[in-house]
Structure formats: structure tokens, C-alpha cells
Design a protein around this motif. Sequence first.
Motif, PDB file in Angstrom:
ATOM      1  N   ALA A   1     -44.330 -12.757 -11.381  1.00 43.22           N
ATOM      2  CA  ALA A   1     -43.429 -13.892 -11.161  1.00 43.22           C
ATOM      3  C   ALA A   1     -43.602 -14.943 -12.260  1.00 43.22           C
ATOM      4  O   ALA A   1     -42.617 -15.476 -12.782  1.00 43.22           O
ATOM      5  CB  ALA A   1     -43.673 -14.511  -9.784  1.00 43.22           C
TER       6      ALA A   1
ATOM      7  N   ARG B   1     -41.929 -13.726 -15.445  1.00 42.18           N
ATOM      8  CA  ARG B   1     -40.476 -13.938 -15.437  1.00 42.18           C
ATOM      9  C   ARG B   1     -40.147 -15.399 -15.724  1.00 42.18           C
ATOM     10  O   ARG B   1     -39.245 -15.712 -16.507  1.00 42.18           O
ATOM     11  CB  ARG B   1     -39.878 -13.515 -14.102  1.00 42.18           C
ATOM     12  CG  ARG B   1     -39.750 -12.003 -13.950  1.00 42.18           C
ATOM     13  CD  ARG B   1     -38.961 -11.609 -12.717  1.00 42.18           C
ATOM     14  NE  ARG B   1     -39.627 -11.975 -11.473  1.00 42.18           N
ATOM     15  CZ  ARG B   1     -40.571 -11.248 -10.875  1.00 42.18           C
ATOM     16  NH1 ARG B   1     -40.968 -10.105 -11.421  1.00 42.18           N
ATOM     17  NH2 ARG B   1     -41.115 -11.652  -9.753  1.00 42.18           N
ATOM     18  N   ARG B   2     -40.910 -16.302 -15.106  1.00 38.08           N
ATOM     19  CA  ARG B   2     -40.672 -17.736 -15.294  1.00 38.08           C
ATOM     20  C   ARG B   2     -40.925 -18.185 -16.730  1.00 38.08           C
ATOM     21  O   ARG B   2     -40.221 -19.029 -17.261  1.00 38.08           O
ATOM     22  CB  ARG B   2     -41.581 -18.534 -14.350  1.00 38.08           C
ATOM     23  CG  ARG B   2     -40.903 -19.744 -13.784  1.00 38.08           C
ATOM     24  CD  ARG B   2     -41.707 -20.425 -12.704  1.00 38.08           C
ATOM     25  NE  ARG B   2     -42.124 -19.504 -11.667  1.00 38.08           N
ATOM     26  CZ  ARG B   2     -43.257 -19.591 -10.980  1.00 38.08           C
ATOM     27  NH1 ARG B   2     -44.076 -20.596 -11.191  1.00 38.08           N
ATOM     28  NH2 ARG B   2     -43.564 -18.712 -10.060  1.00 38.08           N
TER      29      ARG B   2
ATOM     30  N   GLY C   1     -40.895 -16.100 -19.346  1.00 35.87           N
ATOM     31  CA  GLY C   1     -40.218 -15.214 -20.292  1.00 35.87           C
ATOM     32  C   GLY C   1     -41.196 -14.425 -21.140  1.00 35.87           C
ATOM     33  O   GLY C   1     -40.984 -14.225 -22.340  1.00 35.87           O
TER      34      GLY C   1
ATOM     35  N   CYS D   1     -44.391 -11.114 -21.065  1.00 35.77           N
ATOM     36  CA  CYS D   1     -44.932  -9.941 -20.387  1.00 35.77           C
ATOM     37  C   CYS D   1     -46.310 -10.264 -19.805  1.00 35.77           C
ATOM     38  O   CYS D   1     -47.247 -10.579 -20.557  1.00 35.77           O
ATOM     39  CB  CYS D   1     -45.047  -8.782 -21.367  1.00 35.77           C
ATOM     40  SG  CYS D   1     -45.834  -7.329 -20.649  1.00 35.77           S
TER      41      CYS D   1
END
Length: 82
Positions: free
Chosen positions: A25, A28-29, A31, A33
Amino acid sequence: AEAVDRLGERLLAARGGVDVEEAAALGRRHGACPYYAVRKALPLADVVALPYTSLLSESARGAVGIGLRGAVVVVDEAHNLA
């Protein structure tokens, strides 16, 4: 690379650590890996949790940069080592 560095710093700063879902999570926040962020942050971590099979394999430890010299190793479920 900057996003991975920032994510690695965030993972290290998390109180109580983060699990796989939290790392994903955050990745994703930010940007970035989470796999590479964790790998980059490992040498700076105070506590690392991993499967004992990875701990006992010198090549697996070497692949992620985990050294045992001066480390305190705690094995949960040690009866599985026999």
C-alpha cells in the motif's frame, strides 16, 4: 530511484514495522516498488523478520545483504529445525 529511497525511509521509520500488505500500500502511495525499497533498507534495519530457511541459507542471506556477524538471532518455532 528517489521514490524507492523515500519509500525505504518510510518503511524504516514505521513504528512497529510493516507487513507485506502495508508495504504494498505504501509502495502504491509513493509510486515505488516495495520489494526494491525493502531490499535497499535492509542494511539499515534494526530488526528483520524472515523465514528460517532464508536465514540458514548463506546464499539467500547474501542475496539480500543480511550478515550474521554481531547479530542476535531469535528463532520462533525452533522445533521445526530438527
